[in-house]
Design a protein around this motif. Structure first.
Motif, PDB file in Angstrom:
ATOM      1  N   SER A 263      -7.810   6.037 -13.785  1.00 44.26           N
ATOM      2  CA  SER A 263      -6.585   5.365 -14.227  1.00 44.26           C
ATOM      3  C   SER A 263      -5.330   6.052 -13.687  1.00 44.26           C
ATOM      4  CB  SER A 263      -6.554   5.334 -15.759  1.00 44.26           C
ATOM      5  OG  SER A 263      -6.631   6.657 -16.233  1.00 44.26           O
ATOM      6  N   ASP A 264      -5.502   7.068 -12.852  1.00 45.30           N
ATOM      7  CA  ASP A 264      -4.361   7.788 -12.298  1.00 45.30           C
ATOM      8  C   ASP A 264      -3.851   7.066 -11.046  1.00 45.30           C
ATOM      9  OD1 ASP A 264      -2.600   9.508 -11.042  1.00 45.30           O
ATOM     10  OD2 ASP A 264      -3.842  11.298 -11.331  1.00 45.30           O
ATOM     11  N   PRO A 265      -2.621   6.548 -11.071  1.00 43.55           N
ATOM     12  CA  PRO A 265      -2.115   5.818  -9.903  1.00 43.55           C
ATOM     13  C   PRO A 265      -1.871   6.724  -8.693  1.00 43.55           C
ATOM     14  CG  PRO A 265      -0.399   6.038 -11.572  1.00 43.55           C
ATOM     15  CD  PRO A 265      -1.654   6.584 -12.183  1.00 43.55           C
ATOM     16  N   GLY A 266      -1.905   8.046  -8.899  1.00 45.07           N
ATOM     17  CA  GLY A 266      -1.698   8.967  -7.776  1.00 45.07           C
ATOM     18  C   GLY A 266      -2.996   9.316  -7.066  1.00 45.07           C
ATOM     19  N   VAL A 267      -4.090   8.672  -7.502  1.00 51.13           N
ATOM     20  CA  VAL A 267      -5.395   8.966  -6.907  1.00 51.13           C
ATOM     21  C   VAL A 267      -6.025   7.663  -6.449  1.00 51.13           C
ATOM     22  CG1 VAL A 267      -7.688   9.967  -7.288  1.00 51.13           C
ATOM     23  CG2 VAL A 267      -5.712  10.883  -8.525  1.00 51.13           C
ATOM     24  N   TYR A 268      -6.511   7.647  -5.226  1.00 45.63           N
ATOM     25  CA  TYR A 268      -7.216   6.469  -4.751  1.00 45.63           C
ATOM     26  C   TYR A 268      -8.639   6.846  -4.354  1.00 45.63           C
ATOM     27  CZ  TYR A 268      -8.549   2.190  -2.895  1.00 45.63           C
ATOM     28  OH  TYR A 268      -9.247   1.032  -2.731  1.00 45.63           O
TER      29      TYR A 268
ATOM     30  N   ASP B 237      -4.014   7.538   4.706  1.00 48.04           N
ATOM     31  CA  ASP B 237      -2.928   8.334   5.279  1.00 48.04           C
ATOM     32  C   ASP B 237      -1.621   7.524   5.260  1.00 48.04           C
ATOM     33  OD1 ASP B 237      -1.304   9.918   6.844  1.00 48.04           O
ATOM     34  OD2 ASP B 237      -2.697  10.104   8.527  1.00 48.04           O
ATOM     35  N   ALA B 238      -1.680   6.334   5.808  1.00 50.22           N
ATOM     36  CA  ALA B 238      -0.486   5.481   5.873  1.00 50.22           C
ATOM     37  C   ALA B 238      -0.005   5.086   4.476  1.00 50.22           C
ATOM     38  CB  ALA B 238      -0.778   4.232   6.697  1.00 50.22           C
ATOM     39  N   ALA B 239      -0.927   5.017   3.534  1.00 51.93           N
ATOM     40  CA  ALA B 239      -0.556   4.643   2.163  1.00 51.93           C
ATOM     41  C   ALA B 239       0.149   5.790   1.436  1.00 51.93           C
ATOM     42  CB  ALA B 239      -1.794   4.203   1.380  1.00 51.93           C
ATOM     43  N   GLY B 240       0.268   6.924   2.094  1.00 48.71           N
ATOM     44  CA  GLY B 240       1.062   8.012   1.537  1.00 48.71           C
ATOM     45  C   GLY B 240       0.268   9.090   0.822  1.00 48.71           C
ATOM     46  N   CYS B 241      -1.046   9.138   1.032  1.00 54.46           N
ATOM     47  CA  CYS B 241      -1.834  10.228   0.448  1.00 54.46           C
ATOM     48  C   CYS B 241      -1.447  11.530   1.134  1.00 54.46           C
ATOM     49  CB  CYS B 241      -3.332   9.983   0.625  1.00 54.46           C
ATOM     50  SG  CYS B 241      -3.952   8.635  -0.390  1.00 54.46           S
TER      51      CYS B 241
ATOM     52  N   ALA C 104       0.847  -1.203   0.000  1.00 57.69           N
ATOM     53  CA  ALA C 104       0.000   0.000   0.000  1.00 57.69           C
ATOM     54  C   ALA C 104       0.878   1.246   0.000  1.00 57.69           C
ATOM     55  CB  ALA C 104      -0.948  -0.004   1.201  1.00 57.69           C
ATOM     56  N   ARG C 105       1.969   1.182   0.758  1.00 60.97           N
ATOM     57  CA  ARG C 105       2.879   2.334   0.827  1.00 60.97           C
ATOM     58  C   ARG C 105       3.588   2.592  -0.491  1.00 60.97           C
ATOM     59  NH1 ARG C 105       3.945   4.898   5.089  1.00 60.97           N
ATOM     60  NH2 ARG C 105       6.162   5.276   4.875  1.00 60.97           N
ATOM     61  N   GLN C 106       3.742   1.517  -1.271  1.00 63.01           N
ATOM     62  CA  GLN C 106       4.333   1.690  -2.607  1.00 63.01           C
ATOM     63  C   GLN C 106       3.292   2.214  -3.591  1.00 63.01           C
ATOM     64  OE1 GLN C 106       5.789  -2.230  -3.388  1.00 63.01           O
ATOM     65  NE2 GLN C 106       7.355  -2.091  -1.788  1.00 63.01           N
ATOM     66  N   GLY C 107       2.089   2.403  -3.111  1.00 64.30           N
ATOM     67  CA  GLY C 107       1.056   2.979  -3.962  1.00 64.30           C
ATOM     68  C   GLY C 107       0.280   1.965  -4.768  1.00 64.30           C
ATOM     69  N   ARG C 108       0.307   0.699  -4.351  1.00 55.46           N
ATOM     70  CA  ARG C 108      -0.463  -0.295  -5.102  1.00 55.46           C
ATOM     71  C   ARG C 108      -1.926  -0.240  -4.713  1.00 55.46           C
ATOM     72  NH1 ARG C 108       2.637  -5.703  -5.428  1.00 55.46           N
ATOM     73  NH2 ARG C 108       4.805  -5.013  -5.408  1.00 55.46           N
ATOM     74  N   PRO C 109      -2.770   0.156  -5.659  1.00 60.36           N
ATOM     75  CA  PRO C 109      -4.188   0.371  -5.338  1.00 60.36           C
ATOM     76  C   PRO C 109      -4.884  -0.872  -4.789  1.00 60.36           C
ATOM     77  CG  PRO C 109      -3.757   0.743  -7.693  1.00 60.36           C
ATOM     78  CD  PRO C 109      -2.443   0.457  -7.051  1.00 60.36           C
ATOM     79  N   ARG C 110      -4.483  -2.026  -5.269  1.00 62.62           N
ATOM     80  CA  ARG C 110      -5.184  -3.227  -4.798  1.00 62.62           C
ATOM     81  C   ARG C 110      -4.887  -3.513  -3.335  1.00 62.62           C
ATOM     82  NH1 ARG C 110      -4.707  -8.033  -8.985  1.00 62.62           N
ATOM     83  NH2 ARG C 110      -5.671  -9.107  -7.233  1.00 62.62           N
ATOM     84  N   ALA C 111      -3.675  -3.173  -2.911  1.00 62.75           N
ATOM     85  CA  ALA C 111      -3.332  -3.369  -1.495  1.00 62.75           C
ATOM     86  C   ALA C 111      -4.123  -2.392  -0.618  1.00 62.75           C
ATOM     87  CB  ALA C 111      -1.829  -3.176  -1.293  1.00 62.75           C
TER      88      ALA C 111
END
Ligand SMILES: Nc1nc2c(ncn2[C@@H]2O[C@H](COP(=O)(O)OP(=O)(O)OP(=O)(O)O)[C@@H](O)[C@H]2O)c(=O)[nH]1
Ligand SMILES: [Mg+2]
Length: 319
Positions: free
Chosen positions: A106-111, A136-140, A11-18
Protein backbone atom coordinates in the motif's frame (compact mmCIF):
# COMPACT_ATOMS: atom_id res chain seq x y z
CA UNK A 1 -5.41 3.12 -28.80
CA UNK A 2 -2.95 3.78 -26.00
CA UNK A 3 -1.97 7.38 -25.32
CA UNK A 4 1.69 6.67 -24.61
CA UNK A 5 2.84 10.22 -23.70
CA UNK A 6 -0.04 10.53 -21.26
CA UNK A 7 0.71 7.14 -19.75
CA UNK A 8 4.36 8.07 -19.30
CA UNK A 9 3.39 11.39 -17.70
CA UNK A 10 1.13 9.57 -15.23
CA UNK A 11 3.89 7.06 -14.48
CA UNK A 12 6.22 9.95 -13.70
CA UNK A 13 3.67 11.30 -11.25
CA UNK A 14 3.97 7.97 -9.50
CA UNK A 15 0.67 6.44 -10.53
CA UNK A 16 1.12 2.70 -10.06
CA UNK A 17 -1.47 1.74 -12.63
CA UNK A 18 0.32 3.70 -15.34
CA UNK A 19 3.61 2.00 -14.43
CA UNK A 20 1.89 -1.39 -14.49
CA UNK A 21 0.37 -0.64 -17.88
CA UNK A 22 3.72 0.39 -19.34
CA UNK A 23 5.43 -2.76 -18.10
CA UNK A 24 2.59 -4.85 -19.53
CA UNK A 25 3.08 -3.17 -22.91
CA UNK A 26 6.78 -4.04 -22.69
CA UNK A 27 6.23 -7.60 -21.50
CA UNK A 28 3.61 -8.29 -24.14
CA UNK A 29 5.74 -6.75 -26.90
CA UNK A 30 2.74 -4.58 -27.75
CA UNK A 31 2.70 -2.57 -30.97
CA UNK A 32 3.24 0.51 -28.76
CA UNK A 33 6.52 -0.91 -27.42
CA UNK A 34 8.68 1.23 -29.69
CA UNK A 35 6.84 4.43 -28.87
CA UNK A 36 7.03 3.59 -25.17
CA UNK A 37 10.79 3.06 -25.29
CA UNK A 38 11.33 6.19 -27.40
CA UNK A 39 9.29 8.30 -24.98
CA UNK A 40 11.10 6.89 -21.95
CA UNK A 41 14.62 7.26 -23.36
CA UNK A 42 15.30 10.86 -22.28
CA UNK A 43 13.86 10.17 -18.83
CA UNK A 44 16.14 7.29 -17.84
CA UNK A 45 19.52 7.05 -16.17
CA UNK A 46 18.58 8.33 -12.73
CA UNK A 47 18.00 5.03 -10.98
CA UNK A 48 20.54 2.89 -9.15
CA UNK A 49 19.94 -0.73 -10.18
CA UNK A 50 20.79 -3.48 -7.70
CA UNK A 51 20.55 -7.15 -8.67
CA UNK A 52 19.98 -9.85 -6.04
CA UNK A 53 20.78 -13.45 -6.94
CA UNK A 54 21.26 -16.71 -5.08
CA UNK A 55 19.91 -20.23 -4.69
CA UNK A 56 16.21 -20.82 -4.11
CA UNK A 57 15.12 -20.08 -0.56
CA UNK A 58 18.30 -18.29 0.46
CA UNK A 59 16.30 -15.21 1.46
CA UNK A 60 16.36 -12.95 -1.59
CA UNK A 61 12.78 -11.74 -1.22
CA UNK A 62 13.08 -11.26 2.53
CA UNK A 63 16.29 -9.28 2.01
CA UNK A 64 14.74 -7.28 -0.81
CA UNK A 65 11.77 -6.43 1.37
CA UNK A 66 14.06 -5.35 4.22
CA UNK A 67 16.08 -3.21 1.79
CA UNK A 68 12.87 -1.57 0.60
CA UNK A 69 12.08 -0.66 4.21
CA UNK A 70 15.58 0.78 4.67
CA UNK A 71 15.43 2.88 1.50
CA UNK A 72 11.90 4.08 2.25
CA UNK A 73 13.10 5.32 5.64
CA UNK A 74 15.39 7.76 3.87
CA UNK A 75 12.65 8.79 1.45
CA UNK A 76 13.81 7.00 -1.68
CA UNK A 77 11.33 5.74 -4.23
CA UNK A 78 11.92 2.05 -4.82
CA UNK A 79 11.07 -0.30 -7.65
CA UNK A 80 11.20 -4.08 -7.23
CA UNK A 81 11.34 -6.41 -10.17
CA UNK A 82 11.21 -10.13 -9.42
CA UNK A 83 12.32 -12.00 -12.50
CA UNK A 84 11.78 -15.72 -13.02
CA UNK A 85 13.80 -16.82 -16.04
CA UNK A 86 12.70 -20.44 -15.73
CA UNK A 87 8.98 -19.96 -15.79
CA UNK A 88 6.60 -19.01 -18.56
CA UNK A 89 4.10 -17.84 -15.95
CA UNK A 90 4.02 -14.68 -13.90
CA UNK A 91 3.21 -15.86 -10.40
CA UNK A 92 4.07 -19.37 -9.31
CA UNK A 93 7.38 -19.19 -7.49
CA UNK A 94 6.88 -15.48 -7.28
CA UNK A 95 3.65 -15.76 -5.37
CA UNK A 96 5.57 -16.26 -2.13
CA UNK A 97 7.54 -13.15 -2.93
CA UNK A 98 4.40 -11.09 -3.09
CA UNK A 99 3.41 -12.33 0.32
CA UNK A 100 6.84 -11.40 1.68
CA UNK A 101 6.57 -7.97 0.12
CA UNK A 102 2.96 -7.42 1.13
CA UNK A 103 3.90 -4.90 3.81
CA UNK A 104 4.90 -2.53 1.00
CA UNK A 105 1.82 -3.14 -1.11
CA UNK A 106 0.00 0.00 0.00
CA UNK A 107 3.06 2.27 -0.08
CA UNK A 108 2.84 4.60 -3.11
CA UNK A 109 6.63 5.07 -2.98
CA UNK A 110 7.19 1.40 -3.79
CA UNK A 111 6.45 -0.34 -7.05
CA UNK A 112 6.60 -4.16 -7.12
CA UNK A 113 6.32 -6.29 -10.19
CA UNK A 114 6.96 -9.95 -11.03
CA UNK A 115 7.97 -11.01 -14.45
CA UNK A 116 8.34 -14.41 -16.08
CA UNK A 117 10.89 -14.34 -18.85
CA UNK A 118 10.60 -17.71 -20.50
CA UNK A 119 7.94 -19.15 -22.68
CA UNK A 120 7.37 -16.76 -25.52
CA UNK A 121 8.99 -14.26 -27.82
CA UNK A 122 12.45 -15.75 -27.82
CA UNK A 123 12.96 -15.97 -24.10
CA UNK A 124 12.18 -12.34 -23.34
CA UNK A 125 15.84 -11.73 -22.50
CA UNK A 126 15.24 -8.19 -23.67
CA UNK A 127 12.15 -7.60 -21.53
CA UNK A 128 13.68 -7.28 -18.05
CA UNK A 129 16.03 -4.46 -19.09
CA UNK A 130 13.11 -2.64 -20.69
CA UNK A 131 11.00 -3.06 -17.54
CA UNK A 132 13.93 -1.58 -15.61
CA UNK A 133 13.80 1.40 -17.98
CA UNK A 134 10.12 1.89 -17.20
CA UNK A 135 10.79 1.95 -13.43
CA UNK A 136 13.77 4.25 -13.96
CA UNK A 137 11.77 6.72 -16.04
CA UNK A 138 8.92 6.54 -13.53
CA UNK A 139 11.27 8.12 -11.00
CA UNK A 140 12.46 5.18 -8.91
CA UNK A 141 15.68 6.12 -7.12
CA UNK A 142 16.58 2.51 -6.49
CA UNK A 143 15.52 -0.56 -8.45
CA UNK A 144 15.98 -3.97 -6.82
CA UNK A 145 15.95 -6.86 -9.27
CA UNK A 146 15.49 -10.29 -7.68
CA UNK A 147 16.18 -13.29 -9.90
CA UNK A 148 14.70 -16.63 -8.95
CA UNK A 149 16.65 -19.79 -9.68
CA UNK A 150 20.28 -20.42 -10.39
CA UNK A 151 22.01 -20.48 -13.70
CA UNK A 152 23.08 -18.66 -16.78
CA UNK A 153 19.95 -16.58 -17.07
CA UNK A 154 20.65 -15.30 -13.61
CA UNK A 155 24.12 -14.22 -14.58
CA UNK A 156 22.60 -12.52 -17.60
CA UNK A 157 20.10 -10.58 -15.55
CA UNK A 158 22.72 -9.70 -12.96
CA UNK A 159 24.67 -8.08 -15.77
CA UNK A 160 21.81 -5.60 -16.07
CA UNK A 161 22.52 -4.27 -12.59
CA UNK A 162 24.86 -1.49 -11.50
CA UNK A 163 25.68 -3.53 -8.41
CA UNK A 164 25.20 -7.28 -8.00
CA UNK A 165 24.47 -8.83 -4.65
CA UNK A 166 25.03 -12.59 -4.31
CA UNK A 167 23.26 -14.20 -1.36
CA UNK A 168 24.20 -17.41 0.38
CA UNK A 169 22.96 -19.16 3.48
CA UNK A 170 24.79 -21.50 5.82
CA UNK A 171 24.49 -25.24 5.47
CA UNK A 172 23.09 -25.43 1.97
CA UNK A 173 26.31 -26.41 0.26
CA UNK A 174 25.60 -23.04 -1.22
CA UNK A 175 29.06 -21.88 -2.02
CA UNK A 176 29.73 -24.90 -4.17
CA UNK A 177 26.34 -24.73 -5.85
CA UNK A 178 26.79 -21.06 -6.63
CA UNK A 179 30.33 -21.63 -7.88
CA UNK A 180 29.10 -24.32 -10.25
CA UNK A 181 26.40 -22.08 -11.60
CA UNK A 182 28.95 -19.38 -12.26
CA UNK A 183 27.20 -16.84 -10.08
CA UNK A 184 29.86 -16.71 -7.41
CA UNK A 185 32.19 -14.43 -9.35
CA UNK A 186 29.59 -11.85 -10.25
CA UNK A 187 29.09 -10.43 -6.76
CA UNK A 188 30.06 -6.89 -5.91
CA UNK A 189 28.62 -7.47 -2.46
CA UNK A 190 28.11 -10.85 -0.76
CA UNK A 191 25.45 -11.52 1.82
CA UNK A 192 25.47 -14.55 4.09
CA UNK A 193 21.85 -14.57 5.19
CA UNK A 194 20.25 -16.68 7.92
CA UNK A 195 23.15 -15.82 10.19
CA UNK A 196 20.88 -16.90 13.04
CA UNK A 197 21.68 -20.45 11.97
CA UNK A 198 24.81 -22.45 12.69
CA UNK A 199 27.57 -22.24 10.17
CA UNK A 200 27.24 -18.63 9.00
CA UNK A 201 30.81 -17.86 10.00
CA UNK A 202 32.06 -20.99 8.26
CA UNK A 203 30.16 -20.05 5.09
CA UNK A 204 31.63 -16.55 5.19
CA UNK A 205 35.12 -18.00 5.66
CA UNK A 206 34.64 -20.48 2.83
CA UNK A 207 33.44 -17.69 0.58
CA UNK A 208 36.32 -15.49 1.54
CA UNK A 209 38.68 -18.31 0.63
CA UNK A 210 36.98 -19.29 -2.63
CA UNK A 211 36.97 -15.72 -3.88
CA UNK A 212 40.48 -15.03 -2.74
CA UNK A 213 39.23 -12.01 -0.84
CA UNK A 214 42.07 -12.28 1.63
CA UNK A 215 44.65 -11.75 -1.09
CA UNK A 216 46.11 -8.35 -1.75
CA UNK A 217 44.66 -6.25 -4.50
CA UNK A 218 45.88 -3.35 -6.55
CA UNK A 219 45.14 -0.03 -4.87
CA UNK A 220 41.80 1.30 -6.02
CA UNK A 221 40.42 -2.16 -6.81
CA UNK A 222 37.07 -3.11 -5.33
CA UNK A 223 37.21 -5.73 -2.61
CA UNK A 224 33.73 -7.26 -2.38
CA UNK A 225 32.57 -7.19 1.24
CA UNK A 226 30.80 -10.12 2.91
CA UNK A 227 27.89 -9.01 5.08
CA UNK A 228 26.10 -11.32 7.50
CA UNK A 229 22.38 -10.77 7.85
CA UNK A 230 19.26 -12.09 9.48
CA UNK A 231 16.94 -10.63 6.88
CA UNK A 232 13.87 -12.06 8.58
CA UNK A 233 14.60 -9.76 11.54
CA UNK A 234 16.10 -6.89 9.56
CA UNK A 235 19.52 -7.46 11.10
CA UNK A 236 22.54 -6.45 9.05
CA UNK A 237 20.41 -4.69 6.46
CA UNK A 238 21.86 -1.25 7.27
CA UNK A 239 25.30 -2.77 6.63
CA UNK A 240 24.12 -4.07 3.25
CA UNK A 241 22.86 -0.59 2.33
CA UNK A 242 26.19 0.84 3.45
CA UNK A 243 28.07 -1.68 1.30
CA UNK A 244 25.86 -0.81 -1.69
CA UNK A 245 26.44 2.91 -1.24
CA UNK A 246 30.18 2.34 -0.96
CA UNK A 247 30.20 0.30 -4.14
CA UNK A 248 28.17 2.91 -5.95
CA UNK A 249 30.54 5.69 -4.83
CA UNK A 250 33.55 3.60 -5.90
CA UNK A 251 31.98 3.01 -9.32
CA UNK A 252 31.20 6.69 -9.79
CA UNK A 253 34.70 7.81 -8.81
CA UNK A 254 36.52 5.44 -11.12
CA UNK A 255 34.19 5.72 -14.10
CA UNK A 256 33.16 2.10 -13.64
CA UNK A 257 29.47 2.97 -13.49
CA UNK A 258 29.61 4.73 -16.85
CA UNK A 259 31.51 1.82 -18.39
CA UNK A 260 29.07 -0.74 -17.02
CA UNK A 261 26.13 1.22 -18.37
CA UNK A 262 27.74 1.48 -21.80
CA UNK A 263 28.35 -2.27 -21.87
CA UNK A 264 24.78 -2.84 -20.76
CA UNK A 265 23.35 -0.63 -23.47
CA UNK A 266 25.47 -2.40 -26.09
CA UNK A 267 24.19 -5.77 -24.88
CA UNK A 268 20.61 -4.52 -24.96
CA UNK A 269 20.94 -3.50 -28.60
CA UNK A 270 22.57 -6.80 -29.42
CA UNK A 271 19.83 -8.82 -27.73
CA UNK A 272 17.06 -6.90 -29.44
CA UNK A 273 18.76 -7.17 -32.83
CA UNK A 274 19.38 -10.90 -32.47
CA UNK A 275 15.79 -11.46 -31.35
CA UNK A 276 14.49 -9.50 -34.34
CA UNK A 277 16.75 -11.35 -36.73
CA UNK A 278 15.82 -14.72 -35.30
CA UNK A 279 12.14 -13.98 -35.60
CA UNK A 280 12.56 -12.90 -39.22
CA UNK A 281 14.50 -16.04 -40.00
CA UNK A 282 11.82 -18.07 -38.21
CA UNK A 283 9.26 -16.45 -40.49
CA UNK A 284 11.18 -17.78 -43.48
CA UNK A 285 10.32 -21.47 -43.28
CA UNK A 286 8.93 -22.23 -46.70
CA UNK A 287 10.37 -18.97 -48.00
CA UNK A 288 11.40 -19.15 -51.68
CA UNK A 289 14.74 -17.42 -51.17
CA UNK A 290 15.68 -19.80 -48.36
CA UNK A 291 14.54 -22.81 -50.39
CA UNK A 292 16.65 -21.63 -53.30
CA UNK A 293 19.70 -21.26 -51.04
CA UNK A 294 19.11 -24.77 -49.68
CA UNK A 295 18.96 -26.17 -53.19
CA UNK A 296 22.24 -24.47 -54.08
CA UNK A 297 23.90 -25.96 -50.97
CA UNK A 298 22.66 -29.47 -51.74
CA UNK A 299 23.82 -29.10 -55.34
CA UNK A 300 27.25 -28.02 -54.09
CA UNK A 301 26.98 -24.57 -55.71
CA UNK A 302 27.47 -22.73 -52.44
CA UNK A 303 28.30 -23.45 -48.81
CA UNK A 304 26.13 -22.85 -45.75
CA UNK A 305 28.27 -19.93 -44.54
CA UNK A 306 27.98 -18.00 -47.78
CA UNK A 307 24.29 -18.82 -47.89
CA UNK A 308 23.81 -17.56 -44.33
CA UNK A 309 25.61 -14.31 -45.17
CA UNK A 310 23.39 -13.86 -48.18
CA UNK A 311 20.29 -14.56 -46.12
CA UNK A 312 21.22 -12.08 -43.37
CA UNK A 313 22.14 -9.39 -45.90
CA UNK A 314 18.87 -9.90 -47.68
CA UNK A 315 16.96 -9.57 -44.42
CA UNK A 316 18.71 -6.42 -43.26
CA UNK A 317 18.59 -4.74 -46.68
CA UNK A 318 14.93 -5.48 -46.94
CA UNK A 319 14.27 -3.77 -43.56
N1 LIG B 1 16.15 -18.44 9.86
C1 LIG B 1 16.02 -17.53 8.92
N2 LIG B 1 15.11 -17.69 7.95
C2 LIG B 1 15.03 -16.72 7.00
C3 LIG B 1 15.86 -15.59 7.01
N3 LIG B 1 15.55 -14.84 5.94
C4 LIG B 1 14.57 -15.49 5.28
N4 LIG B 1 14.24 -16.62 5.92
C5 LIG B 1 13.21 -17.62 5.54
O1 LIG B 1 13.67 -18.37 4.44
C6 LIG B 1 12.58 -18.71 3.58
C7 LIG B 1 12.87 -18.28 2.15
O2 LIG B 1 12.96 -16.87 2.11
P1 LIG B 1 12.74 -16.05 0.77
O3 LIG B 1 13.03 -14.63 1.08
O4 LIG B 1 11.45 -16.36 0.16
O5 LIG B 1 13.89 -16.66 -0.13
P2 LIG B 1 14.11 -16.43 -1.71
O6 LIG B 1 15.57 -16.53 -1.93
O7 LIG B 1 13.44 -15.21 -2.17
O8 LIG B 1 13.39 -17.71 -2.29
P3 LIG B 1 12.98 -17.97 -3.84
O9 LIG B 1 12.43 -16.69 -4.39
O10 LIG B 1 11.97 -19.05 -3.76
O11 LIG B 1 14.23 -18.39 -4.53
C8 LIG B 1 11.36 -18.03 4.16
O12 LIG B 1 10.65 -18.96 4.93
C9 LIG B 1 11.95 -16.96 5.04
O13 LIG B 1 11.11 -16.61 6.11
C10 LIG B 1 16.80 -15.44 8.08
O14 LIG B 1 17.55 -14.48 8.17
N5 LIG B 1 16.85 -16.43 9.00
MG1 LIG C 1 12.05 -14.93 -3.72
Amino acid sequence: MVDVPQLVEQARQGRPRAVARLISLVEGAAPELREVMATLAPLTGGAYVVGLTGSPGVGKSTTTSALVTAYRKVGKRVGVLAVDPSSPFSGGALLGDRVRMSEHASDPGVYIRSMATRGHLGGLAWAAPQAIRVLDAAGCDVILVETVGVGQSEVEIASQADTSVVLLAPGMGDGIQAAKAGILEIGDVYVVNKADRDGADATARELNHMLGLGESRAPGDWRPPIVKTVAARGEGIDEVVEALEKHRAWMEEGGVLARRRLARAAREVETIAVTALRSRIGDLSGDRHLDALAERIVAGDTDPYRAADELVEGLTNGA
